[in-house]
Enzyme design. Structure first.
Site, short mmCIF file in Angstrom:
data_model
loop_
_atom_site.label_atom_id
_atom_site.label_comp_id
_atom_site.label_asym_id
_atom_site.label_seq_id
_atom_site.Cartn_x
_atom_site.Cartn_y
_atom_site.Cartn_z
N ASP A 39 0.85 -1.19 0.00
CA ASP A 39 0.00 0.00 0.00
C ASP A 39 0.89 1.24 0.00
OD1 ASP A 39 0.94 0.16 2.58
OD2 ASP A 39 -0.95 -0.33 3.53
N SER A 40 0.31 2.40 -0.18
CA SER A 40 1.11 3.61 -0.38
C SER A 40 1.60 4.23 0.92
CB SER A 40 0.28 4.65 -1.13
OG SER A 40 -0.76 5.14 -0.30
N GLY A 41 1.01 3.83 2.04
CA GLY A 41 1.27 4.50 3.31
C GLY A 41 0.30 5.62 3.58
N GLY A 42 -0.49 5.98 2.57
CA GLY A 42 -1.42 7.10 2.73
C GLY A 42 -2.44 6.90 3.83
N PHE A 43 -3.05 5.72 3.86
CA PHE A 43 -4.08 5.48 4.86
C PHE A 43 -3.52 5.64 6.27
CE2 PHE A 43 -6.29 2.66 7.82
CZ PHE A 43 -7.61 3.08 7.67
N ASP A 89 -2.26 8.51 -1.96
CA ASP A 89 -3.59 9.13 -2.04
C ASP A 89 -3.97 9.73 -0.71
OD1 ASP A 89 -3.79 6.54 -0.86
OD2 ASP A 89 -5.96 6.63 -1.12
N GLN A 112 -10.84 7.96 -5.03
CA GLN A 112 -11.41 8.43 -3.78
C GLN A 112 -12.76 9.10 -4.07
OE1 GLN A 112 -10.61 7.89 -0.70
NE2 GLN A 112 -8.57 6.96 -0.92
N GLY A 162 -10.97 4.66 0.56
CA GLY A 162 -11.91 5.46 1.32
C GLY A 162 -13.22 4.79 1.65
N ASP A 173 -8.19 -6.89 0.42
CA ASP A 173 -7.26 -7.16 1.53
C ASP A 173 -7.90 -6.67 2.82
OD1 ASP A 173 -5.56 -4.70 2.94
OD2 ASP A 173 -6.58 -4.13 1.09
N CYS A 222 -14.71 -27.70 7.94
CA CYS A 222 -13.44 -27.11 7.49
C CYS A 222 -12.34 -28.16 7.48
CB CYS A 222 -13.05 -25.95 8.41
SG CYS A 222 -11.48 -25.17 8.00
N CYS A 257 -8.97 -27.29 7.28
CA CYS A 257 -7.68 -26.67 7.57
C CYS A 257 -6.90 -27.49 8.59
CB CYS A 257 -7.87 -25.23 8.06
SG CYS A 257 -8.41 -25.06 9.78
N CYS A 269 -8.51 -27.40 12.13
CA CYS A 269 -9.74 -28.18 12.32
C CYS A 269 -9.50 -29.68 12.18
CB CYS A 269 -10.80 -27.70 11.34
SG CYS A 269 -11.44 -26.04 11.74
N HIS A 294 -6.75 -20.94 10.74
CA HIS A 294 -8.13 -21.27 10.38
C HIS A 294 -8.81 -20.12 9.65
CE1 HIS A 294 -12.28 -22.57 10.55
NE2 HIS A 294 -12.56 -21.36 11.01
#
Length: 373
Positions: A94-98, A148, A190, A217, A267, A305, A307, A310, A336
Site C-alpha cells: 500500500d502507499s502508506g497514505g491510509f 492518495d 477516492q 476510502g 485485503d 473445514c 484446515c 480443524c 483457520h
C-alpha cells in the site's frame, strides 16, 4: 511487456462478478482474490510456508510501517521484500497514505504531502507521492499503490473534494517519478460517499491509464449499504480490462457483495486481528472460542473445514491455549481464519465459472447467519 497484466476470463451472467488472471513478476494470481495482510513483512504468527499452504497467492505489506522499521534501505540491501521475508509469490504494497492520514493529531497535510510524527518514537517525517514511490521501489513489491488522501468518514463535501483533487495530482506525480520496470503502480479512486465526486475521481484516475485501480476510502466506518452503492456507481466508470481492488475489506459478506459488483482484489487485517482476539469464522457464523461455553467442547472449530487447525485440534484445546496465553492458540486461530476466507474465494471463483454466484451466495448466507455454531 508491462510488469503486471490482467486477463478477464469470464463474467457472471447474473451479476457484475468477474473471473480473471493477474500476471506478475512473481507468479500468476487467480481473481477474485483475497490478500492476507503482512503489515511488517510478516503475516502475524504464521511462517511464509504456512501462508502459502492455506492458499494465499499474493499478500500485502505496509509501506508506512516498513519505512519506519526496519527502513526501506535495509530491505533494499537485503535484496528486496521477497527475499527479506522469504516469500516468493507476489506482493502488493500500500502507499502508506491510509496510515499517515489516520494519525489524527500527529500529522499536517499540504498539497505536497503529509508531515507526520512516528507512532513509534514521535520523530518527525514527511511523505508525499515522491517519497512513497521511492520507498515502494526500494521494497521491490510487484504492485505499488499510488499515494492518495484517504478522508475519514464522516466528512463534509469540501474536505472530500479537496482529497479528490490531491489524490489526482499525486497520482500524476507517482507516474512521473516511478522508474522501476519490474513493478506496476495502481491508481486509487477516492470521493467518499458522494456519487459525483466518485465519478470525478474515477474519470481523472482512469485517464492516467494505470494498469489497475484501487477503490479507497471505503470500509472506514460507513454503513455497508453505502459502500455497496458506491461500488454500484463505479462499475461503469472502471475499465473492464483492468483489475479492480477494494482496499481494506475482508468480512465474508463484503467479499461476496464486492465480487458481485465487479471487484477483483481485496485485503484486510480482519481475519488475523480477530483470530488474535479468539474469534474465528465458521460455516455457521462467528465463534468466540475464548468463551467458557467451549471449555469442554471437543469438536473442531468448524466441522466442515479441512484446515490444519480443524483436522487436529478441538475448541476446548484452543480455548485452553488462548486462556493460558500460549502463542500456539493464536497461530491456530489465524491459520483457520485465513484458510476459511481463501477457501471462500475459491468457492466464489467456481461459482462464477458455473454462472451460479447468486445461488452460492444464498447458500453461504443461509448457513453463516443461522447461528448453529
Amino acid at each position: 511487456m508491462p510488469p503486471v497484466t490482467f486477463t478477464l476470463q469470464k463474467k457472471d451472467r447474473n451479476t457484475g462478478a468477474r473471473l480473471g488472471l493477474l500476471q506478475t513478476p512473481h507468479g500468476t494470481v487467480k481473481t477474485p482474490v483475497f490478500m492476507p495482510v503482512g503489515t511488517q513483512a510478516t503475516v502475524k504468527t504464521m511462517t511464509p510456508e504456512e501462508v502459502a499452504e492455506v492458499g494465499a497467492e499474493i499478500i500485502l505489506a505496509n509501506t508506512y510501517h516498513l519505512y519506519l522499521r526496519p527502513g526501506a534501505d535495509v530491505v533494499r540491501e537485503a535484496g528486496g521484500l521477497h527475499k527479506f521475508m522469504h516469500w516468493e509469490r507476489p506482493i502488493l504494497t500500500d502507499s502508506g497514505g491510509f496510515q499517515v492520514f489516520s494519525l489524527a493529531g500527529l500529522r499536517e497535510i499540504s498539497d505536497d504531502g503529509v508531515t507526520f510524527r512516528s507512532h513509534l518514537d514521535g520523530s518527525t517525517h514527511f511523505m508525499g507521492p515522491k517519497e512513497s514511490m521511492a520507498v515502494q521501489e526500494a521494497l521491490g513489491s510487484d504492485i505499488a499503490m499510488a499515494f492518495d488522501e484517504c478522508v475519514a468518514y464522516p466528512a463534509g463535501r469540501e474536505e472530500v473534494e479537496a482529497g479528490v483533487k490531491r489524490t489526482s495530482r499525486w497520482a500524476e506525480i507517482c507516474l512521473e517519478v516511478h522508474q522501476r520496470e519490474d513493478q506496476a503502480v495502481f491508481g486509487i479512486i477516492q470521493g467518499g460517499v458522494f456519487p459525483d465526486l466518485r465519478r470525478r475521481s474515477a474519470r481523472e484516475i482512469t485517464a492516467l491509464d494505470f494498469p489497475g485501480y484501487g477503490i479507497g476510502g471505503l470500509s472506514v466506518g460507513e454503513p455497508k449499504e453505502l459502500m455497496y452503492s458506491v461500488l454500484d456507481e463505479l462499475q461503469e466508470y472502471l475499465p473492464e480490462n483492468k483489475p479492480r481492488y477494494l482496499m481494506g475489506v475482508g468480512s465474508p459478506d463484503c467479499l461476496i457483495e464486492g465480487v458481485k459488483r465487479g471487484v477483483d482484489m481485496f485485503d484486510c487485517v480482519l481475519p488475523t486481528r480477530i483470530a488474535r482476539n479468539g474469534t474465528v469464522m465458521t460455516t455457521y457464523g462467528k465463534l468466540v472460542v475464548r468463551n467458557a461455553a467451549y471449555a469442554r467442547d471437543f469438536r473442531p472449530l468448524d466441522p466442515e473445514c479441512a484446515c490444519y487447525t480443524c483436522r487436529n485440534y478441538t475448541r476446548a484445546y484452543i480455548r485452553h491455549l488462548l486462556k493460558a496465553g500460549e502463542i500456539l492458540g493464536l497461530r491456530l486461530t489465524t491459520i483457520h481464519n485465513l484458510y476459511f476466507l481463501l477457501k471462500l474465494m475459491e468457492r466464489i471463483r467456481r461459482a462464477i465459472e458455473a454462472n451460479d454466484l447468486e445461488a452460492m451466495a444464498a447458500e453461504f448466507y443461509a448457513k453463516y447467519n443461522s447461528g448453529k455454531i
